[in-house]
Write a protein that holds these residues in place. Structure first.
Motif, mmCIF file in Angstrom:
data_model
loop_
_atom_site.group_PDB
_atom_site.id
_atom_site.type_symbol
_atom_site.label_atom_id
_atom_site.label_comp_id
_atom_site.label_asym_id
_atom_site.label_seq_id
_atom_site.Cartn_x
_atom_site.Cartn_y
_atom_site.Cartn_z
ATOM 1 N N GLN A 1 7.568 -0.974 6.089
ATOM 2 C CA GLN A 1 8.638 -1.832 6.585
ATOM 3 C C GLN A 1 8.817 -3.102 5.760
ATOM 4 O OE1 GLN A 1 7.756 -2.192 10.756
ATOM 5 N NE2 GLN A 1 8.664 -0.198 11.205
ATOM 6 N N VAL A 2 7.745 -3.626 5.198
ATOM 7 C CA VAL A 2 7.877 -4.816 4.346
ATOM 8 C C VAL A 2 8.675 -4.459 3.094
ATOM 9 C CG1 VAL A 2 6.622 -6.503 2.938
ATOM 10 C CG2 VAL A 2 5.796 -5.927 5.232
ATOM 11 N N SER A 3 8.366 -3.317 2.518
ATOM 12 C CA SER A 3 9.113 -2.854 1.346
ATOM 13 C C SER A 3 10.570 -2.597 1.710
ATOM 14 C CB SER A 3 8.488 -1.582 0.783
ATOM 15 O OG SER A 3 7.175 -1.833 0.354
ATOM 16 N N TYR A 4 10.779 -2.095 2.918
ATOM 17 C CA TYR A 4 12.148 -1.878 3.391
ATOM 18 C C TYR A 4 12.921 -3.196 3.410
ATOM 19 C CZ TYR A 4 15.955 -1.528 6.731
ATOM 20 O OH TYR A 4 17.179 -1.627 7.335
ATOM 21 N N VAL A 5 12.303 -4.244 3.955
ATOM 22 C CA VAL A 5 12.979 -5.545 4.029
ATOM 23 C C VAL A 5 13.259 -6.072 2.625
ATOM 24 C CG1 VAL A 5 12.727 -7.959 4.746
ATOM 25 C CG2 VAL A 5 12.101 -6.118 6.315
ATOM 26 N N ARG A 6 12.311 -5.900 1.721
ATOM 27 C CA ARG A 6 12.529 -6.336 0.332
ATOM 28 C C ARG A 6 13.708 -5.589 -0.286
ATOM 29 N NH1 ARG A 6 6.481 -6.079 -2.253
ATOM 30 N NH2 ARG A 6 5.608 -7.947 -1.299
ATOM 31 N N PHE A 7 13.715 -4.269 -0.117
ATOM 32 C CA PHE A 7 14.793 -3.456 -0.683
ATOM 33 C C PHE A 7 16.126 -3.851 -0.055
ATOM 34 C CE2 PHE A 7 17.549 0.216 -1.105
ATOM 35 C CZ PHE A 7 17.310 0.639 -2.396
ATOM 36 N N ASN B 1 16.834 4.352 4.805
ATOM 37 C CA ASN B 1 16.397 5.168 5.943
ATOM 38 C C ASN B 1 15.036 5.801 5.685
ATOM 39 O OD1 ASN B 1 18.677 4.598 7.447
ATOM 40 N ND2 ASN B 1 19.770 6.421 6.774
ATOM 41 N N LEU B 2 14.813 6.263 4.468
ATOM 42 C CA LEU B 2 13.527 6.881 4.137
ATOM 43 C C LEU B 2 12.432 5.831 3.941
ATOM 44 C CD1 LEU B 2 14.851 9.602 1.678
ATOM 45 C CD2 LEU B 2 13.965 9.980 3.988
ATOM 46 N N LEU B 3 12.773 4.726 3.301
ATOM 47 C CA LEU B 3 11.781 3.688 3.009
ATOM 48 C C LEU B 3 11.276 3.013 4.283
ATOM 49 C CD1 LEU B 3 10.212 2.155 0.846
ATOM 50 C CD2 LEU B 3 12.187 0.632 0.588
ATOM 51 N N MET B 4 12.129 2.887 5.280
ATOM 52 C CA MET B 4 11.721 2.231 6.522
ATOM 53 C C MET B 4 10.515 2.937 7.147
ATOM 54 S SD MET B 4 13.740 1.556 10.066
ATOM 55 C CE MET B 4 14.584 0.075 9.618
ATOM 56 N N HIS B 5 10.450 4.245 6.990
ATOM 57 C CA HIS B 5 9.356 5.011 7.591
ATOM 58 C C HIS B 5 8.096 5.012 6.730
ATOM 59 C CE1 HIS B 5 12.094 6.283 10.685
ATOM 60 N NE2 HIS B 5 12.949 6.675 9.761
ATOM 61 N N PRO C 1 0.818 -1.222 0.000
ATOM 62 C CA PRO C 1 0.000 0.000 0.000
ATOM 63 C C PRO C 1 0.852 1.273 0.000
ATOM 64 C CG PRO C 1 0.123 -0.887 2.209
ATOM 65 C CD PRO C 1 0.842 -1.868 1.310
ATOM 66 N N VAL C 2 1.699 1.391 -1.009
ATOM 67 C CA VAL C 2 2.584 2.547 -1.124
ATOM 68 C C VAL C 2 2.262 3.249 -2.438
ATOM 69 C CG1 VAL C 2 4.984 3.327 -1.238
ATOM 70 C CG2 VAL C 2 4.389 1.346 0.173
ATOM 71 N N ARG C 3 1.990 4.545 -2.349
ATOM 72 C CA ARG C 3 1.662 5.318 -3.550
ATOM 73 C C ARG C 3 2.937 5.657 -4.325
ATOM 74 N NH1 ARG C 3 -0.213 8.333 0.249
ATOM 75 N NH2 ARG C 3 0.739 10.237 -0.553
ATOM 76 N N TYR C 4 2.801 5.743 -5.615
ATOM 77 C CA TYR C 4 3.934 6.088 -6.478
ATOM 78 C C TYR C 4 4.518 7.445 -6.085
ATOM 79 C CZ TYR C 4 6.713 6.591 -10.715
ATOM 80 O OH TYR C 4 7.755 6.754 -11.591
ATOM 81 N N GLU C 5 3.663 8.366 -5.669
ATOM 82 C CA GLU C 5 4.129 9.692 -5.260
ATOM 83 C C GLU C 5 5.088 9.597 -4.073
ATOM 84 O OE1 GLU C 5 0.739 9.020 -5.622
ATOM 85 O OE2 GLU C 5 0.658 9.894 -7.634
ATOM 86 N N GLN C 6 4.842 8.639 -3.181
ATOM 87 C CA GLN C 6 5.737 8.452 -2.042
ATOM 88 C C GLN C 6 7.117 7.998 -2.516
ATOM 89 O OE1 GLN C 6 2.718 5.876 -0.019
ATOM 90 N NE2 GLN C 6 3.483 6.904 1.830
ATOM 91 N N LEU C 7 7.127 7.149 -3.528
ATOM 92 C CA LEU C 7 8.397 6.670 -4.070
ATOM 93 C C LEU C 7 9.138 7.800 -4.776
ATOM 94 C CD1 LEU C 7 7.236 3.206 -5.459
ATOM 95 C CD2 LEU C 7 8.052 3.810 -3.168
ATOM 96 N N GLU C 8 8.390 8.648 -5.470
ATOM 97 C CA GLU C 8 9.014 9.816 -6.106
ATOM 98 C C GLU C 8 9.586 10.755 -5.050
ATOM 99 O OE1 GLU C 8 5.686 11.156 -8.518
ATOM 100 O OE2 GLU C 8 6.798 10.592 -10.323
ATOM 101 N N ASP C 9 8.857 10.918 -3.944
ATOM 102 C CA ASP C 9 9.343 11.776 -2.859
ATOM 103 C C ASP C 9 10.652 11.240 -2.277
ATOM 104 O OD1 ASP C 9 7.206 13.500 -3.145
ATOM 105 O OD2 ASP C 9 6.085 12.695 -1.433
ATOM 106 N N ILE C 10 10.708 9.928 -2.060
ATOM 107 C CA ILE C 10 11.942 9.323 -1.546
ATOM 108 C C ILE C 10 13.079 9.569 -2.526
ATOM 109 C CG2 ILE C 10 13.110 7.124 -1.061
ATOM 110 C CD1 ILE C 10 10.428 6.119 0.090
#
Length: 156
Positions: A121-127, A114-118, A78-87
């Motif tokens: 967290q599942v995406s953080y572990v994948r990354f 560091n940014l993705l963890m917040h 449940p992560v929006r593309y805009e959030q990924l662009e912001d990171i």
């Protein structure tokens, strides 16, 4: 600036405004020869940023690589593309603000994690599993235990 119709280099600016989406100045011009109107964009010239890879090779920084890695790690989350662009934007701005000509891929990965963890967290572990090249499940579990410990500290 050459006119796209007649190639004349004589034009005048009719309108000028800030173009937020591309961090540029948008200029509306009119050719003084044929009176054709056309649009130009003025961008700040960015100094190239060189990434030093783990094996010592160097390549130009490409923000698309960060964004693509984030998209893959956040699939079906449940992560929006805009959030990924912001990171991605935050990482790029941080790197450029440091003013260094070269930066290691390790530092880039750390900034992203560091940014993705917040964000997720599942995406953080994948990354992290790709970035840190976990060799076995024990390394993955150690990383997850670190997240759990961080959560406990945050909840306290």
């Amino acid at each position: 600036m050459k006119c796209p119709k007649c190639n004349s280099t004589h034009s005048r600016v009719v309108d000028s405004r800030h173009a937020d989406e591309v961090n540029a100045i948008r200029r509306r011009r009119e050719c003084e020869e044929c009176e054709t109107r056309f649009t130009t964009f003025e961008h700040i010239e960015k100094r190239p940023l060189i990434v030093v890879k783990k094996d010592g090779t160097r390549e130009q920084f490409l923000r698309e690589k960060i964004l693509n890695g984030l998209v893959r790690s956040c699939e079906k989350r449940p992560v929006r593309y805009e959030q990924l662009e912001d990171i991605t934007n935050n990482v790029e701005w941080k790197l450029r603000d440091e003013g260094r000509a070269e930066i290691s891929s390790r530092e880039i990965g750390e900034h992203v994690m560091n940014l993705l963890m917040h964000v997720d967290q599942v995406s953080y572990v994948r990354f992290a599993s790709v970035y840190k090249e976990f060799k076995d499940v024990d390394q993955l579990l150690q990383s997850m235990q670190g997240i759990l410990a961080e959560n406990k500290r945050s909840d306290s």
